[in-house]
Write a protein that holds these residues in place. Structure first.
Motif, PDB file in Angstrom:
ATOM      1  N   THR A 192      -1.506  -0.362  -1.830  1.00 13.21           N
ATOM      2  CA  THR A 192      -2.776   0.127  -1.192  1.00 13.21           C
ATOM      3  C   THR A 192      -3.865  -2.294  -1.934  1.00 13.21           C
ATOM      4  N   GLY A 193      -2.312  -2.424  -3.110  1.00 18.80           N
ATOM      5  CA  GLY A 193      -2.663  -3.936  -3.210  1.00 18.80           C
ATOM      6  C   GLY A 193      -1.467  -4.217  -4.461  1.00 18.80           C
ATOM      7  N   ALA A 194      -1.766  -5.940  -4.495  1.00 18.80           N
ATOM      8  CA  ALA A 194      -0.661  -6.270  -5.461  1.00 18.80           C
ATOM      9  C   ALA A 194      -1.563  -6.622  -7.081  1.00 18.80           C
ATOM     10  N   ARG A 195      -1.357  -7.291  -8.029  1.00 15.39           N
ATOM     11  CA  ARG A 195      -1.726  -7.687  -8.799  1.00 15.39           C
ATOM     12  C   ARG A 195      -0.703  -8.436 -10.325  1.00 15.39           C
ATOM     13  N   VAL A 196      -1.202  -9.899 -10.639  1.00 20.52           N
ATOM     14  CA  VAL A 196      -0.528  -9.684 -12.227  1.00 20.52           C
ATOM     15  C   VAL A 196      -1.848  -9.276 -13.341  1.00 20.52           C
ATOM     16  N   GLN A 197      -1.054  -8.616 -13.874  1.00 17.21           N
ATOM     17  CA  GLN A 197      -2.066  -8.279 -15.350  1.00 17.21           C
ATOM     18  C   GLN A 197      -0.827  -8.656 -16.138  1.00 17.21           C
ATOM     19  N   ASP A 198      -1.220  -9.912 -17.444  1.00 11.92           N
ATOM     20  CA  ASP A 198      -0.992  -9.799 -17.808  1.00 11.92           C
ATOM     21  C   ASP A 198       0.564 -10.554 -18.305  1.00 11.92           C
ATOM     22  N   GLY A 199       0.670 -10.945 -16.816  1.00 11.75           N
ATOM     23  CA  GLY A 199       2.136 -12.056 -16.693  1.00 11.75           C
ATOM     24  C   GLY A 199       2.890 -10.912 -15.983  1.00 11.75           C
ATOM     25  N   ASP A 200       2.343  -9.426 -15.351  1.00 11.35           N
ATOM     26  CA  ASP A 200       3.241  -8.693 -15.390  1.00 11.35           C
ATOM     27  C   ASP A 200       2.685  -8.531 -14.487  1.00 11.35           C
ATOM     28  N   PHE A 201       3.754  -8.015 -13.321  1.00  8.27           N
ATOM     29  CA  PHE A 201       3.520  -7.999 -11.606  1.00  8.27           C
ATOM     30  C   PHE A 201       3.243  -6.626 -11.112  1.00  8.27           C
ATOM     31  N   PHE A 202       2.241  -5.848 -10.740  1.00  8.17           N
ATOM     32  CA  PHE A 202       2.486  -4.135 -10.047  1.00  8.17           C
ATOM     33  C   PHE A 202       2.175  -4.219  -8.777  1.00  8.17           C
ATOM     34  N   VAL A 203       2.173  -2.723  -8.357  1.00  5.29           N
ATOM     35  CA  VAL A 203       2.062  -2.703  -6.998  1.00  5.29           C
ATOM     36  C   VAL A 203       1.128  -1.573  -6.787  1.00  5.29           C
ATOM     37  N   ASP A 204      -0.369  -1.138  -6.275  1.00  2.00           N
ATOM     38  CA  ASP A 204      -0.931  -0.001  -6.566  1.00  2.00           C
ATOM     39  C   ASP A 204      -0.990   0.332  -5.339  1.00  2.00           C
ATOM     40  N   GLY A 205      -0.562   1.762  -5.179  1.00  2.00           N
ATOM     41  CA  GLY A 205      -0.679   2.146  -4.105  1.00  2.00           C
ATOM     42  C   GLY A 205      -0.547   3.734  -3.786  1.00  2.00           C
ATOM     43  N   ASP A 206      -0.502   4.592  -3.111  1.00  3.22           N
ATOM     44  CA  ASP A 206      -1.335   6.600  -3.211  1.00  3.22           C
ATOM     45  C   ASP A 206       0.038   6.508  -2.644  1.00  3.22           C
ATOM     46  N   LEU A 207       0.650   7.803  -3.868  1.00  2.00           N
ATOM     47  CA  LEU A 207       1.956   8.248  -3.679  1.00  2.00           C
ATOM     48  C   LEU A 207       1.611   9.992  -3.328  1.00  2.00           C
ATOM     49  N   THR A 208       2.521  10.508  -2.120  1.00  2.00           N
ATOM     50  CA  THR A 208       2.002  11.917  -2.421  1.00  2.00           C
ATOM     51  C   THR A 208       3.528  12.478  -2.157  1.00  2.00           C
ATOM     52  N   ILE A 209       3.400  13.300  -2.968  1.00  2.00           N
ATOM     53  CA  ILE A 209       4.439  14.338  -3.404  1.00  2.00           C
ATOM     54  C   ILE A 209       3.430  15.437  -3.109  1.00  2.00           C
ATOM     55  N   ARG A 210       4.595  16.719  -2.283  1.00  2.00           N
ATOM     56  CA  ARG A 210       3.997  18.055  -1.626  1.00  2.00           C
ATOM     57  C   ARG A 210       2.794  18.163  -1.179  1.00  2.00           C
ATOM     58  N   GLY A 211       2.630  17.141  -0.283  1.00  2.00           N
ATOM     59  CA  GLY A 211       0.848  17.240   0.310  1.00  2.00           C
ATOM     60  C   GLY A 211       0.077  16.913  -0.528  1.00  2.00           C
ATOM     61  N   VAL A 212       0.118  16.072  -1.589  1.00  2.00           N
ATOM     62  CA  VAL A 212      -1.031  15.588  -2.521  1.00  2.00           C
ATOM     63  C   VAL A 212      -0.421  14.493  -1.707  1.00  2.00           C
ATOM     64  N   THR A 213      -1.850  13.742  -2.633  1.00  2.00           N
ATOM     65  CA  THR A 213      -2.014  11.782  -3.011  1.00  2.00           C
ATOM     66  C   THR A 213      -2.732  11.485  -3.794  1.00  2.00           C
ATOM     67  N   LYS A 214      -2.038  10.922  -4.971  1.00  2.00           N
ATOM     68  CA  LYS A 214      -2.418   9.989  -6.274  1.00  2.00           C
ATOM     69  C   LYS A 214      -2.991   8.606  -6.370  1.00  2.00           C
ATOM     70  N   PRO A 215      -3.291   7.791  -6.394  1.00  2.00           N
ATOM     71  CA  PRO A 215      -3.339   6.637  -6.739  1.00  2.00           C
ATOM     72  C   PRO A 215      -1.819   6.345  -7.846  1.00  2.00           C
TER      73      PRO A 215
END
Length: 184
Positions: A96-119
């Protein structure tokens, strides 16, 4: 608009090389040690525009391939007590997006396991870029996140006589990835 400079980065569509990629996990067992395991990557695609922070990722993991080096445990993890792989054979991630925070690189998104989706947020570390002997441009990266398995419907557990439970709630997921830039 925010941007980030990644030496060697090239825009385009990147596809996963499953032979050089791995998904691993670890979880507390009996509250005294960790059990580790792997899943096979089914597919992953990264659409990378000029600005890496605008990249889009889609990935699929073959949950039926779970391997903890114990066939009995693997069978239990495939059962309805845990992943219910007959109904939910894959784990999916869509960024759902990417960002730099305190010099670290993060990829945010939705993970679906067993039919349940969480950020979730994966912290990425770039391994580098280079050309293989066949002329393919490659990239390597590692990423990790920690999830609460119970939030995804993985709630089976057993109480221990000495106190505590058999399986911890927090699961660390680690990705070691290599991909190829698709030729036009």
């Amino acid at each position: 608009m925010t941007t980030i400079d990644i030496p060697g980065y090239r825009s385009g569509t990147w596809t996963l090389d499953p032979a050089h990629s791995e998904v691993t996990f670890s979880v507390r067992h009996m509250m005294i040690s960790k059990v580790r395991g792997t899943f096979g990557m089914k597919s992953a695609t990264l659409v990378a525009p000029e600005n890496p922070l605008e990249a889009q990722v889609q990935a699929s993991v073959d949950v039926t391939s779970i391997d903890t080096k114990d066939e009995g445990r693997d069978g239990h993890l495939r059962s309805a007590d845990f992943f219910d792989t007959e109904t939910f054979p894959t784990m999916e991630f869509v960024s759902t997006g990417a960002r730099v925070q305190d010099g670290d690189f993060f990829v945010d998104g939705d993970l679906t396991i067993r039919g349940v989706t969480k950020p979730v947020s994966f912290e990425f570390e770039f391994g580098g870029f280079g050309q293989d002997p066949y002329g393919n441009y490659k990239a390597g990266a590692s990423a990790s996140t920690t999830i609460n398995r119970e939030e995804f419907g993985l709630t089976w557990n057993a109480a221990l006589e000495t106190g505590g439970v058999l399986v911890g709630k927090d699961v660390t997921i680690t990705l070691d990835l290599q991909g190829s830039l698709q030729q036009d």
